[in-house]
Write an enzyme that holds these catalytic residues in place. Structure first.
Site, short mmCIF file in Angstrom:
data_model
loop_
_atom_site.label_atom_id
_atom_site.label_comp_id
_atom_site.label_asym_id
_atom_site.label_seq_id
_atom_site.Cartn_x
_atom_site.Cartn_y
_atom_site.Cartn_z
N HIS A 170 0.87 -1.19 0.00
CA HIS A 170 0.00 0.00 0.00
C HIS A 170 0.90 1.23 0.00
O HIS A 170 1.97 1.22 0.63
CB HIS A 170 -0.86 0.08 1.28
CG HIS A 170 -2.10 -0.75 1.28
ND1 HIS A 170 -2.52 -1.45 2.40
CD2 HIS A 170 -3.05 -0.97 0.32
CE1 HIS A 170 -3.66 -2.07 2.13
NE2 HIS A 170 -3.99 -1.80 0.88
N CYS A 266 -1.99 2.88 9.30
CA CYS A 266 -3.03 1.94 8.83
C CYS A 266 -4.17 1.81 9.83
O CYS A 266 -5.28 1.46 9.45
CB CYS A 266 -2.47 0.53 8.66
SG CYS A 266 -1.07 0.34 7.59
N1 ARG Z 1 -3.75 -7.21 6.55
C1 ARG Z 1 -4.14 -5.97 5.97
C2 ARG Z 1 -4.16 -6.10 4.47
O1 ARG Z 1 -3.29 -6.73 3.93
C3 ARG Z 1 -3.24 -4.87 6.41
C4 ARG Z 1 -3.69 -3.51 5.94
C5 ARG Z 1 -2.74 -2.42 6.29
N2 ARG Z 1 -3.29 -1.18 5.97
C6 ARG Z 1 -2.67 -0.18 5.33
N3 ARG Z 1 -3.29 0.93 5.18
N4 ARG Z 1 -1.47 -0.32 4.81
O2 ARG Z 1 -5.02 -5.59 3.79
#
Ligand code: ARG
Length: 293
Positions: A170, A266
């Site tokens: 992300h 996050c």
């Molecule tokens: N386990 C989650 C996923 O893979 C973690 C999300 C982390 N969020 C972020 N904004 N980077 O979607």
């Protein structure tokens, strides 16, 4: 450094949090391995820290959606509008109606993506803190077609950036616009053209290039409220850099959330995102074209 104004962040308590599937490299080998009582303490410490300098709003957690604790992925908020997320992985799609219901209850206008365009909210869409510009990541989660749609809907200039390292899946895992127009970034997470776009748009003295060690501890996954920054980890070098620019650094360890591939930023979604120009100002191009006006 910057004006103090009201900030509010959405968080979701980790009552139903766990690592229960693998949709990013951080989750591999960690299924059922998070220490849930430690996770609860880490989350509370982060929440209390943020609540000292900003408002924290909570949405209810729910069983069966363990990653909903990562509210950054609920949508992208700009003024009174939210672009609802449409998750790439089926595991997270049941979060969509829950986020929608919460946003609607707040009185926000909710926009939705076409069914074939994945979009993971403020995980992949970050507003610049200085200019009317939206930075968007693609390559792992959000589809490349999300950027032009959002640019049109929100009438905002979008700079698309291609993510190339699966560990930084992300945009908010490796990129963080800060108050004052500063930018924390781990440049190797991007392809060459995107690195160039970043360094040509951000003046060198405002660029905080984060090294690999900090990046792998998700230092770029920072919550910024005014001059305060909250992050999982900061090396002495990074701390000195941030303090040198006037930031107050709050390190709040989030090891149990790192096991799911997430850290401080996050776990929050900024709800107060004012427009930086009048709504009827002239239209701009998208995808890297500079404003002509
Ligand atoms: N386990 C989650 C996923 O893979 C973690 C999300 C982390 N969020 C972020 N904004 N980077 O979607």
């Amino acid at each position: 450094m910057q004006q103090q104004r009201h900030n509010a962040f959405l968080m979701c308590p980790p009552e139903h949090y766990e690592v229960s599937y693998v949709i990013n490299p951080w989750m591999e080998g960690n299924v059922a391995h998070a220490d849930l009582s430690l996770a609860a303490r880490q989350w509370r410490t982060l929440r209390e820290g943020i609540a000292r300098v900003a408002e924290v709003r909570e949405m209810p957690s729910a069983s069966g959606v363990p990653d909903m604790v990562f509210t950054a992925n609920g949508g992208l908020v700009l003024a009174d509008t939210v672009v609802l997320s449409h998750f790439r992985h089926a595991e997270r799609q049941p979060e969509e109606p829950r986020f929608r219901a919460w946003f609607e209850a707040q009185g926000l206008r909710v926009l939705t993506m076409p069914d074939d365009v994945p979009f993971e909210g403020a995980g992949d869409a970050l507003l610049d803190r200085e200019s009317e510009l939206l930075w968007m990541g693609y390559g792992h989660r959000t589809g490349v077609r999300a950027a032009p749609l959002i640019a049109g809907w929100l009438d905002i200039e979008v700079q698309s950036l291609q993510l190339v390292d699966p560990r930084f899946y992300h945009l908010d895992t490796c990129f963080c616009p800060l108050e004052g127009g500063y930018l924390m970034v781990y440049l190797p997470a991007f392809d060459a053209a995107s690195q160039k776009a970043i360094t040509s748009r951000v003046a060198p003295h405002r660029l905080i290039a984060v090294g690999e060690e900090d990046a792998l501890h998700f230092a770029c996954n920072t919550v910024n409220a005014g001059r305060h920054v909250f992050l999982n980890h900061a090396s002495a070098t990074l701390r000195a850099q941030l303090e040198g620019k006037g930031f107050e650094v709050h390190v709040t360890p989030l090891s149990e959330f790192m096991k799911a591939g997430g850290a401080a930023k996050c776990l929050t979604l900024k709800m107060t995102e004012p427009r930086r120009r009048a709504a009827n100002a002239p239209l701009h191009g998208i995808d890297g074209k500079r404003r002509s006006a």
